[in-house]
Design a protein around this motif. Structure first.
Motif, PDB file in Angstrom:
ATOM      1  N   SER A 113       0.658  -1.404   0.078  1.00 14.50           N
ATOM      2  CA  SER A 113       0.097  -0.330  -0.039  1.00 14.50           C
ATOM      3  C   SER A 113       0.663   1.251  -0.072  1.00 14.50           C
ATOM      4  O   SER A 113       2.017   1.623   0.274  1.00 14.50           O
ATOM      5  CB  SER A 113      -0.776   0.236   1.880  1.00 14.50           C
ATOM      6  OG  SER A 113      -0.279   0.379   2.358  1.00 14.50           O
ATOM      7  N   ASP A 114       0.508   2.465  -0.032  1.00 15.74           N
ATOM      8  CA  ASP A 114       0.196   4.175   0.005  1.00 15.74           C
ATOM      9  C   ASP A 114       1.451   4.178   1.350  1.00 15.74           C
ATOM     10  O   ASP A 114       2.419   4.080   0.734  1.00 15.74           O
ATOM     11  CB  ASP A 114       0.348   4.687  -0.653  1.00 15.74           C
ATOM     12  CG  ASP A 114      -0.548   4.402  -2.711  1.00 15.74           C
ATOM     13  OD1 ASP A 114       0.923   4.290  -2.620  1.00 15.74           O
ATOM     14  OD2 ASP A 114      -1.059   5.568  -2.451  1.00 15.74           O
ATOM     15  N   GLU A 115       1.150   3.729   2.094  1.00 12.59           N
ATOM     16  CA  GLU A 115       1.131   3.624   3.672  1.00 12.59           C
ATOM     17  C   GLU A 115       1.807   2.822   3.826  1.00 12.59           C
ATOM     18  O   GLU A 115       3.072   3.426   4.750  1.00 12.59           O
ATOM     19  CB  GLU A 115       0.060   3.053   4.682  1.00 12.59           C
ATOM     20  CG  GLU A 115      -1.431   4.484   4.216  1.00 12.59           C
ATOM     21  CD  GLU A 115      -2.375   3.864   3.368  1.00 12.59           C
ATOM     22  OE1 GLU A 115      -3.463   5.306   2.362  1.00 12.59           O
ATOM     23  OE2 GLU A 115      -2.006   3.381   2.369  1.00 12.59           O
ATOM     24  N   GLU A 116       2.575   2.289   2.908  1.00 12.80           N
ATOM     25  CA  GLU A 116       3.671   1.220   3.771  1.00 12.80           C
ATOM     26  C   GLU A 116       4.757   1.309   2.562  1.00 12.80           C
ATOM     27  O   GLU A 116       5.917   1.482   3.332  1.00 12.80           O
ATOM     28  CB  GLU A 116       3.376  -0.451   3.121  1.00 12.80           C
ATOM     29  CG  GLU A 116       2.448  -1.439   4.391  1.00 12.80           C
ATOM     30  CD  GLU A 116       2.448  -2.478   3.573  1.00 12.80           C
ATOM     31  OE1 GLU A 116       2.228  -3.234   4.596  1.00 12.80           O
ATOM     32  OE2 GLU A 116       1.252  -2.291   2.608  1.00 12.80           O
ATOM     33  N   GLU A 118       5.704   4.541   2.283  1.00 13.55           N
ATOM     34  CA  GLU A 118       5.527   6.304   3.186  1.00 13.55           C
ATOM     35  C   GLU A 118       6.781   6.243   3.871  1.00 13.55           C
ATOM     36  O   GLU A 118       6.735   7.222   4.595  1.00 13.55           O
ATOM     37  CB  GLU A 118       4.528   6.915   2.902  1.00 13.55           C
ATOM     38  CG  GLU A 118       3.437   6.881   1.366  1.00 13.55           C
ATOM     39  CD  GLU A 118       2.636   8.040   1.777  1.00 13.55           C
ATOM     40  OE1 GLU A 118       2.003   8.215   2.688  1.00 13.55           O
ATOM     41  OE2 GLU A 118       2.061   7.678   0.732  1.00 13.55           O
ATOM     42  N   LYS A 119       6.211   4.942   4.672  1.00 14.40           N
ATOM     43  CA  LYS A 119       7.366   4.903   5.707  1.00 14.40           C
ATOM     44  C   LYS A 119       8.849   4.564   5.933  1.00 14.40           C
ATOM     45  O   LYS A 119       8.824   4.774   4.667  1.00 14.40           O
ATOM     46  CB  LYS A 119       7.362   2.938   6.342  1.00 14.40           C
ATOM     47  CG  LYS A 119       5.401   2.778   7.247  1.00 14.40           C
ATOM     48  CD  LYS A 119       5.729   1.102   7.395  1.00 14.40           C
ATOM     49  CE  LYS A 119       3.825   1.153   8.185  1.00 14.40           C
ATOM     50  NZ  LYS A 119       4.165  -0.739   8.099  1.00 14.40           N
TER      51      LYS A 119
END
Length: 174
Positions: A113-116, A118-119
């Motif tokens: 995912s995008d969230e992963e 961006e980590k």
């Protein structure tokens, strides 16, 4: 083409698949003996380059949550310098590892995912224009694969092989 969950990987997915193709094509016909040759004792040999390529695939897998361990990690981790006193795996053994890890990493690239992406992923580079994130690390791995494929292509020509043929395998799905 498979569609990744993250739009941020729309350029990475075709690059990854293209690198899989070029990896196999650039190695086509290289003998085990030639894969261990160095030029004037100054270059790395093809086996070392292939091992580093695979280290990138395993690194991408690791950052994406795979628990696969590269069996030859001690020889290649983070571009470890070639050591002529060590016994390196055969080109065939490395190709087998390529076919083991690549489809697993490819699937993870499709699912992340995008969230992963961006980590934060600290790399210690401390470069203001380079965010130290999972996405940036994946991009660095893809760039390193490009570099290594080019190096292998050059070694291929120096060793007297024909240039790489672009005979894409439409059945290779990673």
């Amino acid at each position: 083409m498979d569609t990744p969950k993250s739009k941020k990987l729309e350029i990475i997915i075709p690059a990854f698949r293209g690198h899989s193709q070029s990896f196999l094509m650039v190695l086509d016909g290289i003998s085990e003996e030639d894969a261990l040759k160095r030029i004037e004792g100054r270059t790395n040999h093809i086996v070392w380059m292939v091992g580093n390529f695979l280290d990138m695939r395993y690194a991408m897998g690791g950052i994406l949550g795979l628990n696969e361990e590269f069996p030859y990690k001690d020889l290649f981790f983070q571009g470890k310098a070639l050591d002529e006193n060590l016994k390196y795996p055969t080109l065939q053994q490395l190709k087998e590892e390529f076919h083991k890890i690549s489809p697993l990493v490819y699937q993870k690239l499709l699912e992340v995912s995008d969230e992963e992406l961006e980590k934060a992923f600290p790399m210690g580079m401390n470069i203001d224009f380079f965010p130290e994130t999972v996405l940036s690390f994946i991009g660095m791995c893809i760039g390193r694969e490009d570099y290594l494929s080019g190096q292998i292509g050059l070694m291929r020509r120096i060793l007297g092989y024909e240039g790489m043929k672009y005979d894409f395998d439409k059945d290779l799905k990673y």
